[in-house]
Design a protein around this motif. Sequence first.
Motif, PDB file in Angstrom:
ATOM      1  N   ARG A 122      43.446  49.677  37.966  1.00 11.60           N
ATOM      2  CA  ARG A 122      43.040  49.719  36.564  1.00 11.60           C
ATOM      3  C   ARG A 122      41.804  48.857  36.374  1.00 11.60           C
ATOM      4  O   ARG A 122      41.612  47.861  37.067  1.00 11.60           O
ATOM      5  N   GLU A 123      40.991  49.238  35.425  1.00 14.27           N
ATOM      6  CA  GLU A 123      39.825  48.424  35.081  1.00 14.27           C
ATOM      7  C   GLU A 123      39.581  48.485  33.584  1.00 14.27           C
ATOM      8  O   GLU A 123      39.866  49.482  32.936  1.00 14.27           O
ATOM      9  N   PHE A 124      39.111  47.352  33.057  1.00 14.35           N
ATOM     10  CA  PHE A 124      38.848  47.223  31.630  1.00 14.35           C
ATOM     11  C   PHE A 124      37.464  46.642  31.419  1.00 14.35           C
ATOM     12  O   PHE A 124      36.941  45.933  32.274  1.00 14.35           O
ATOM     13  N   VAL A 125      36.900  46.932  30.262  1.00 11.71           N
ATOM     14  CA  VAL A 125      35.648  46.312  29.825  1.00 11.71           C
ATOM     15  C   VAL A 125      35.973  45.458  28.620  1.00 11.71           C
ATOM     16  O   VAL A 125      36.613  45.925  27.677  1.00 11.71           O
ATOM     17  N   GLY A 126      35.560  44.196  28.668  1.00 11.13           N
ATOM     18  CA  GLY A 126      35.890  43.294  27.575  1.00 11.13           C
ATOM     19  C   GLY A 126      34.887  42.170  27.439  1.00 11.13           C
ATOM     20  O   GLY A 126      33.864  42.135  28.124  1.00 11.13           O
ATOM     21  N   LEU A 127      35.209  41.240  26.554  1.00 13.51           N
ATOM     22  CA  LEU A 127      34.326  40.133  26.213  1.00 13.51           C
ATOM     23  C   LEU A 127      34.900  38.827  26.747  1.00 13.51           C
ATOM     24  O   LEU A 127      36.090  38.564  26.575  1.00 13.51           O
ATOM     25  N   VAL A 128      34.058  38.016  27.388  1.00 10.46           N
ATOM     26  CA  VAL A 128      34.502  36.723  27.901  1.00 10.46           C
ATOM     27  C   VAL A 128      34.659  35.768  26.722  1.00 10.46           C
ATOM     28  O   VAL A 128      33.738  35.567  25.940  1.00 10.46           O
ATOM     29  N   MET A 160      43.398  36.830  32.219  1.00 11.40           N
ATOM     30  CA  MET A 160      42.690  35.854  33.038  1.00 11.40           C
ATOM     31  C   MET A 160      42.155  36.578  34.259  1.00 11.40           C
ATOM     32  O   MET A 160      42.872  37.354  34.888  1.00 11.40           O
ATOM     33  N   ALA A 161      40.897  36.323  34.584  1.00 14.07           N
ATOM     34  CA  ALA A 161      40.257  37.000  35.702  1.00 14.07           C
ATOM     35  C   ALA A 161      39.598  35.975  36.622  1.00 14.07           C
ATOM     36  O   ALA A 161      39.182  34.902  36.183  1.00 14.07           O
ATOM     37  N   HIS A 162      39.503  36.340  37.889  1.00 16.43           N
ATOM     38  CA  HIS A 162      38.905  35.469  38.897  1.00 16.43           C
ATOM     39  C   HIS A 162      37.398  35.697  38.924  1.00 16.43           C
ATOM     40  O   HIS A 162      36.931  36.816  39.071  1.00 16.43           O
ATOM     41  N   ASP A 163      36.639  34.627  38.797  1.00 13.90           N
ATOM     42  CA  ASP A 163      35.174  34.664  38.835  1.00 13.90           C
ATOM     43  C   ASP A 163      34.731  33.733  39.958  1.00 13.90           C
ATOM     44  O   ASP A 163      34.589  32.532  39.766  1.00 13.90           O
ATOM     45  N   GLU A 222      41.822  45.299  38.544  1.00 16.72           N
ATOM     46  CA  GLU A 222      43.113  44.791  38.975  1.00 16.72           C
ATOM     47  C   GLU A 222      43.072  44.446  40.462  1.00 16.72           C
ATOM     48  O   GLU A 222      42.429  45.134  41.255  1.00 16.72           O
ATOM     49  N   CYS A 223      43.761  43.366  40.845  1.00 22.37           N
ATOM     50  CA  CYS A 223      43.828  42.970  42.252  1.00 22.37           C
ATOM     51  C   CYS A 223      45.187  42.340  42.524  1.00 22.37           C
ATOM     52  O   CYS A 223      46.053  42.307  41.650  1.00 22.37           O
ATOM     53  N   ARG A 224      45.356  41.816  43.715  1.00 21.07           N
ATOM     54  CA  ARG A 224      46.624  41.166  44.059  1.00 21.07           C
ATOM     55  C   ARG A 224      46.777  39.898  43.234  1.00 21.07           C
ATOM     56  O   ARG A 224      45.775  39.339  42.773  1.00 21.07           O
ATOM     57  N   PRO A 225      47.990  39.401  43.053  1.00 19.07           N
ATOM     58  CA  PRO A 225      48.159  38.158  42.290  1.00 19.07           C
ATOM     59  C   PRO A 225      47.478  36.983  42.981  1.00 19.07           C
ATOM     60  O   PRO A 225      47.716  36.703  44.144  1.00 19.07           O
ATOM     61  N   TRP A 248      43.601  39.761  38.077  1.00 19.62           N
ATOM     62  CA  TRP A 248      42.390  40.526  37.795  1.00 19.62           C
ATOM     63  C   TRP A 248      41.209  39.785  38.400  1.00 19.62           C
ATOM     64  O   TRP A 248      41.242  38.571  38.545  1.00 19.62           O
ATOM     65  N   ARG A 249      40.158  40.532  38.749  1.00 12.99           N
ATOM     66  CA  ARG A 249      38.949  39.888  39.251  1.00 12.99           C
ATOM     67  C   ARG A 249      37.731  40.489  38.553  1.00 12.99           C
ATOM     68  O   ARG A 249      37.764  41.632  38.096  1.00 12.99           O
ATOM     69  N   LEU A 250      36.687  39.695  38.481  1.00 14.28           N
ATOM     70  CA  LEU A 250      35.455  40.122  37.842  1.00 14.28           C
ATOM     71  C   LEU A 250      34.746  41.116  38.756  1.00 14.28           C
ATOM     72  O   LEU A 250      34.453  40.799  39.916  1.00 14.28           O
TER      73      LEU A 250
END
Length: 92
Positions: free
Chosen positions: A15-21, A54-57, A72-75, A82-84
């Motif tokens: 899955r992937e989303f577009v959003g605002l930081v 929360m996403a990994h940057d 989406e990625c592994r925990p 999630w990752r950027l």
Amino acid sequence: MAENTVQTVKTAKKREFVGLVTSEKMDKSIVVTITTKKMDRLYKKYVTRSKKYMAHDEKNDAHVGDTVRIVECRPLSKNKCWRLAEIIERAK
């Protein structure tokens, strides 16, 4: 005789989303707010819903106000799975 069998590996589409930081205070982590509009079943009006992820940057590249795409990625921790993927638009 030996049969020639081909194994197919089924991979799930991530899955992937577009959003605002909305927050970048943590090291290598960002909080991304995803807003969607959903039709209310009773009143037949669109209602805005928002959810925070929360996403990994890895490079601490995203800042508050940037529009980003997360995948989406592994925990990675208790709250991060999630990752950027990319920064679509920088904040002005």
